[in-house]
Structures are given as C-alpha cells and as structure tokens.
Write an enzyme that holds these catalytic residues in place. Structure first.
Site, PDB file in Angstrom:
ATOM      1  N   SER A  37       0.866  -1.170   0.000  1.00  0.00           N
ATOM      2  CA  SER A  37       0.000   0.000   0.000  1.00  0.00           C
ATOM      3  C   SER A  37       0.904   1.222   0.000  1.00  0.00           C
ATOM      4  CB  SER A  37      -0.879  -0.011   1.257  1.00  0.00           C
ATOM      5  OG  SER A  37      -1.599   1.197   1.352  1.00  0.00           O
ATOM      6  N   TYR A  59       4.672   0.427  -3.350  1.00  0.00           N
ATOM      7  CA  TYR A  59       4.563  -0.564  -4.433  1.00  0.00           C
ATOM      8  C   TYR A  59       5.963  -0.998  -4.880  1.00  0.00           C
ATOM      9  CZ  TYR A  59      -0.141   1.515  -4.605  1.00  0.00           C
ATOM     10  OH  TYR A  59      -1.377   1.997  -4.293  1.00  0.00           O
ATOM     11  N   LYS A  98      -8.770  -5.038 -15.374  1.00  0.00           N
ATOM     12  CA  LYS A  98      -9.230  -4.391 -16.597  1.00  0.00           C
ATOM     13  C   LYS A  98      -9.487  -2.926 -16.322  1.00  0.00           C
ATOM     14  CE  LYS A  98     -13.079  -3.672 -15.545  1.00  0.00           C
ATOM     15  NZ  LYS A  98     -13.771  -3.055 -14.384  1.00  0.00           N
ATOM     16  N   ASP A 178     -15.136   1.128 -17.080  1.00  0.00           N
ATOM     17  CA  ASP A 178     -15.416   0.322 -15.891  1.00  0.00           C
ATOM     18  C   ASP A 178     -16.242  -0.925 -16.219  1.00  0.00           C
ATOM     19  OD1 ASP A 178     -15.405  -0.251 -13.106  1.00  0.00           O
ATOM     20  OD2 ASP A 178     -17.450   0.544 -12.944  1.00  0.00           O
TER      21      ASP A 178
HETATM   22  N1  LIG Z   1     -12.709  -7.723 -12.397  1.00  0.00           N
HETATM   23  C1  LIG Z   1     -13.617  -7.261 -11.566  1.00  0.00           C
HETATM   24  O1  LIG Z   1     -14.595  -7.929 -11.244  1.00  0.00           O
HETATM   25  C2  LIG Z   1     -13.435  -5.892 -10.987  1.00  0.00           C
HETATM   26  C3  LIG Z   1     -14.326  -5.440 -10.017  1.00  0.00           C
HETATM   27  C4  LIG Z   1     -14.057  -4.217  -9.417  1.00  0.00           C
HETATM   28  C5  LIG Z   1     -12.965  -3.462  -9.817  1.00  0.00           C
HETATM   29  N2  LIG Z   1     -12.147  -3.920 -10.792  1.00  0.00           N
HETATM   30  C6  LIG Z   1     -10.971  -3.137 -11.213  1.00  0.00           C
HETATM   31  O2  LIG Z   1     -10.070  -3.100 -10.137  1.00  0.00           O
HETATM   32  C7  LIG Z   1      -9.423  -1.842 -10.063  1.00  0.00           C
HETATM   33  C8  LIG Z   1      -9.595  -1.276  -8.666  1.00  0.00           C
HETATM   34  O3  LIG Z   1     -10.962  -1.058  -8.410  1.00  0.00           O
HETATM   35  P1  LIG Z   1     -11.503  -0.971  -6.914  1.00  0.00           P
HETATM   36  O4  LIG Z   1     -12.929  -0.610  -6.947  1.00  0.00           O
HETATM   37  O5  LIG Z   1     -11.106  -2.186  -6.162  1.00  0.00           O
HETATM   38  O6  LIG Z   1     -10.682   0.319  -6.430  1.00  0.00           O
HETATM   39  P2  LIG Z   1     -10.384   0.890  -4.976  1.00  0.00           P
HETATM   40  O7  LIG Z   1     -11.023   0.052  -3.920  1.00  0.00           O
HETATM   41  O8  LIG Z   1     -10.676   2.334  -5.035  1.00  0.00           O
HETATM   42  O9  LIG Z   1      -8.833   0.641  -4.829  1.00  0.00           O
HETATM   43  C9  LIG Z   1      -7.848   1.239  -5.617  1.00  0.00           C
HETATM   44  C10 LIG Z   1      -6.533   1.159  -4.819  1.00  0.00           C
HETATM   45  O10 LIG Z   1      -5.534   1.761  -5.591  1.00  0.00           O
HETATM   46  C11 LIG Z   1      -4.604   2.379  -4.733  1.00  0.00           C
HETATM   47  N3  LIG Z   1      -4.326   3.725  -5.279  1.00  0.00           N
HETATM   48  C12 LIG Z   1      -3.130   4.147  -5.758  1.00  0.00           C
HETATM   49  N4  LIG Z   1      -3.209   5.396  -6.204  1.00  0.00           N
HETATM   50  C13 LIG Z   1      -4.480   5.806  -5.987  1.00  0.00           C
HETATM   51  C14 LIG Z   1      -5.161   7.032  -6.214  1.00  0.00           C
HETATM   52  N5  LIG Z   1      -4.554   8.085  -6.786  1.00  0.00           N
HETATM   53  N6  LIG Z   1      -6.470   7.108  -5.893  1.00  0.00           N
HETATM   54  C15 LIG Z   1      -7.103   6.062  -5.331  1.00  0.00           C
HETATM   55  N7  LIG Z   1      -6.496   4.868  -5.080  1.00  0.00           N
HETATM   56  C16 LIG Z   1      -5.198   4.746  -5.405  1.00  0.00           C
HETATM   57  C17 LIG Z   1      -5.178   2.411  -3.326  1.00  0.00           C
HETATM   58  O11 LIG Z   1      -4.468   1.447  -2.555  1.00  0.00           O
HETATM   59  P3  LIG Z   1      -3.428   1.847  -1.412  1.00  0.00           P
HETATM   60  O12 LIG Z   1      -4.047   3.009  -0.685  1.00  0.00           O
HETATM   61  O13 LIG Z   1      -3.357   0.628  -0.601  1.00  0.00           O
HETATM   62  O14 LIG Z   1      -2.141   2.203  -2.053  1.00  0.00           O
HETATM   63  C18 LIG Z   1      -6.602   1.913  -3.497  1.00  0.00           C
HETATM   64  O15 LIG Z   1      -7.017   1.059  -2.469  1.00  0.00           O
HETATM   65  C19 LIG Z   1     -10.031  -0.995 -11.180  1.00  0.00           C
HETATM   66  O16 LIG Z   1      -9.149  -0.987 -12.265  1.00  0.00           O
HETATM   67  C20 LIG Z   1     -11.310  -1.704 -11.555  1.00  0.00           C
HETATM   68  O17 LIG Z   1     -11.601  -1.574 -12.938  1.00  0.00           O
HETATM   69  C21 LIG Z   1     -12.357  -5.124 -11.358  1.00  0.00           C
END
Ligand SMILES: NC(=O)c1ccc[n+]([C@@H]2O[C@H](COP(=O)([O-])OP(=O)(O)OC[C@H]3O[C@@H](n4cnc5c(N)ncnc54)[C@H](OP(=O)(O)O)[C@@H]3O)[C@@H](O)[C@H]2O)c1
Length: 331
Positions: A37, A59, A98, A178
């Site tokens: 993180s 990272y 993705k 998304d």
């Molecule tokens: N395949 C699927 O079923 C599926 C479902 C949902 C999402 N996704 C994909 O997964 C990815 C993440 O989605 P999510 O909803 O899980 O996101 P999220 O909970 O918002 O998490 C994103 C993570 O990225 C890190 N990060 C680094 N720079 C950042 C910034 N500038 N702003 C915000 N976060 C930042 C943070 O981790 P740290 O604070 O720990 O560094 C944060 O926890 C996306 O690309 C989305 O398209 C895929």
C-alpha cells in the site's frame, strides 16, 4: 508437470483484491505472500486482518522482493500500464485488472516490456474463463442458434459512492472503461472478430466522465453488436445472442453464479435451460495465468486481445465525442 508454487503480491489494498484472495487460497499452485500500500500501517493492518505474511509500505518495495513471482495490479485504471511495466521490469509476471491500459500505445509498451523480460502479462476478465462463457462459445461454434446475426449486452448499476475512482477523469474513470468493457469484450470474443465500424453515444456526469454509454459495433459478415453501460441504472449484467435459428439469453453474463444466472437456449417454441458447471468466479483467471507461467500455455486473454479491446473502446469514445461513426478498418 511442475510442482513449483507461484508466490503472489497484491499491488494496493483495493476492494477488488477480495476477489483473488479466495482463489489464491484454494489453488494448490498459487500462494498469496504479500500486499503493498502507499501507507505501511495500512498495508500491515490489511495483511494482519487477512493473514497475508508480508506487508510493504510502497509498491516499489513489493516489486523489489525477490520472493514474489506474480503481481496482481488492482490500482485505478490510469495506473495499470505504468505499474504493470514496472512489475515486468522487476521480473514479475502480472495479472492486471481491466482495462490493461487507456491507450493502444501503452498496451504496446506493456507488450514490449513483457517480451524483453520474458514474463507473462494477462488482463483480468474473470468471466472469460468461467465454464458458462466457454459453454456459450461452444453453443455458438456448433451452430446451436444457426448463423449469428446480433449480440446485445448490458452492464449497468447505480454508483452511489461519491469520490469513487470511477468518477475521476484523471484516474481513468467512466462507465465504458469500468463496465462497458464487459459486453464489448463478450461480444467480440463470441463473434470471434474485431469490429469494422463503431458508433457511440454518452452522457457525461458532473465530474466529466461518461456515466451512461450506449454503443453499436459492426463486424465482418453483417454481424452486429449493441450494448449499454452506466452508473445510472439498475443492476443488469446480461448478454443475448440472436441467430437465424434461435437465440441464447444469459441472465448474468459476467458474474455467473450470482442470480439471475440462467442461460437459456431458445429455438422455435422450445426454451431449454443450459446446464453450466459451477466454478469459483475468479479462480479461472488465476489458474489460466499459472498455466501460462508454469506450463507455457498461451494465456486465454492475449495482449493482442487486450489491445483490440482498448482500440475498440477508444473508437467508441471518439464516436460519442464527434457524433459520428468511427471506421476502424476496411470492410
Ligand atoms: N474484475 C472485476 O470484477 C473488478 C471489479 C471491481 C474493480 N475492478 C478493477 O479493479 C481496479 C480497482 O478497483 P476498486 O474498486 O477495487 O478500487 P479501490 O477500492 O478504489 O482501490 C484502488 C486502490 O488503488 C490504490 N491507489 C493508488 N493510487 C491511488 C489514487 N490516486 N487514488 C485512489 N487509489 C489509489 C489504493 O491502494 P493503497 O491506498 O493501498 O495504495 C486503493 O485502495 C479498477 O481498475 C477496476 O476496474 C475489477
């Protein structure tokens, strides 16, 4: 065969990590060993709660650990290509959420870096590996609905989390990136071709990202696809394939196992429920990558496939912006 175990690290503490943690625990060839993180205390708390042995406060620190073989990139969309390339340059294989990138040039840069490092990179579209998707492809390929004429699909839901990464233009937000990517990739994978021409319409929200997107794609041989996606409608994850002798209707195309997930094969007056074996939804993407790394099998989602996904989405966005069809190639 090999009895090597792949050691995985999670690049971020994203919500979506939960999806791969279970498969990594049940797969005998894979093991979750670390999480990184931007904040060490956060990584440590996350690791402790989930029984993950190593926590990293950046990272870069995770990428520097020689005892991590595979990195799961679960960052916001705009960071996918950059951190995939950094992971590859550190000698790691990558499963990247993705979309793999937001430009075709970035996909090409990932491809060049992966070739140079001799590692595997795959985009994480979990549904592509599930027996339900493979069954639909088998039905289409054996002519169960005759000649395929039209694919229709949707992925919509109501996004009511202010500040979500999906609403931030700088982080690669927007509904087509998304969730529109799901019906777009499903249609292309089943049709087995790339679009010749696309047309899109979008509704932009207050932050400037598309909150609703509707599009059409024309494929070779007069096959068409239509889709809609967005953050402003009730949950729908459907796909439908229409042929000259029947149709296939999929209640939950992208998250099989989550109701209503029935697959119907409709021919004349006869509607049949297609039997689909159960499988943990995110196991397939983990096992497919392990097959590629350990057994040398080509990943189901190639980088050429990811490149075409990005090119199609960009053409749709261009069309929506310009208000006219975008030709992708001759045909
Ligand atoms: N395949 C699927 O079923 C599926 C479902 C949902 C999402 N996704 C994909 O997964 C990815 C993440 O989605 P999510 O909803 O899980 O996101 P999220 O909970 O918002 O998490 C994103 C993570 O990225 C890190 N990060 C680094 N720079 C950042 C910034 N500038 N702003 C915000 N976060 C930042 C943070 O981790 P740290 O604070 O720990 O560094 C944060 O926890 C996306 O690309 C989305 O398209 C895929």
């Amino acid at each position: 065969m090999t009895d090597r175990i792949l050691r995985w690290g999670l690049l971020s503490t994203a919500q979506i990590n939960r999806a791969v943690i279970t498969p990594l625990r049940i797969s005998p060839r894979n093991r979750l060993v670390g999480v990184a993180s931007r904040n060490l205390a956060h990584a440590q708390a996350y690791a402790a709660e989930r029984d993950i042995p190593r926590a990293f406060g950046s990272y870069e620190a995770l990428l520097a650990d020689p005892e991590i073989d595979v990195v799961y990139v679960s960052l916001p969309n705009s960071l996918h290509a950059e951190w995939t390339i950094k992971a590859v340059q550190a000698g790691k294989h990558v499963l990247c959420e993705k979309p793999l990138a937001l430009t075709v040039e970035d996909v090409d840069a990932v491809l060049t870096a992966a070739r140079r490092a001799g590692v595997i990179v795959a985009e994480a579209f979990m549904y592509r590996h599930h027996p339900q998707t493979l069954k639909v492809k088998e039905l289409l390929d054996r002519g169960a609905i005759g000649r395929l004429r039209l694919a229709r699909g949707a992925f919509t839901y109501n996004l009511d989390r202010p500040g979500d990464v999906r609403l931030a233009p700088a982080l690669g937000g927007g509904s087509i990136w998304d969730v529109g990517c799901y019906p777009i990739t499903f249609a292309r994978a089943m049709i087995g071709a790339e679009p010749i021409e696309v047309f899109g319409w979008q509704v932009l929200g207050p932050t400037g990202v598309d909150e609703v997107f509707t599009g059409q794609m024309r494929f070779p041989g007069d096959v068409y696809a239509q889709f809609d996606c967005g953050f402003r409608a009730t949950l729908r994850m459907v796909m439908e394939f229409i042929g000259d002798e029947g149709a296939i209707s999929i209640g939950n195309a992208y998250k099989p196992g989550v109701p209503p997930d029935r697959v119907l094969l409709i021919r004349d007056d006869n509607t049949e429920i297609v039997a689909v074996p159960e499988q943990e939804l995110y196991l397939g993407e983990v096992e497919d990558l392990a097959d590629a790394i350990l057994l040398g099998k080509p990943p189901r989602i190639s980088l050429a496939d990811s490149r075409a996904t990005v090119a199609t989405i960009l053409a749709l966005i261009q069309s929506a912006r310009e208000g006219m069809a975008v030709r992708m190639r001759e045909g």
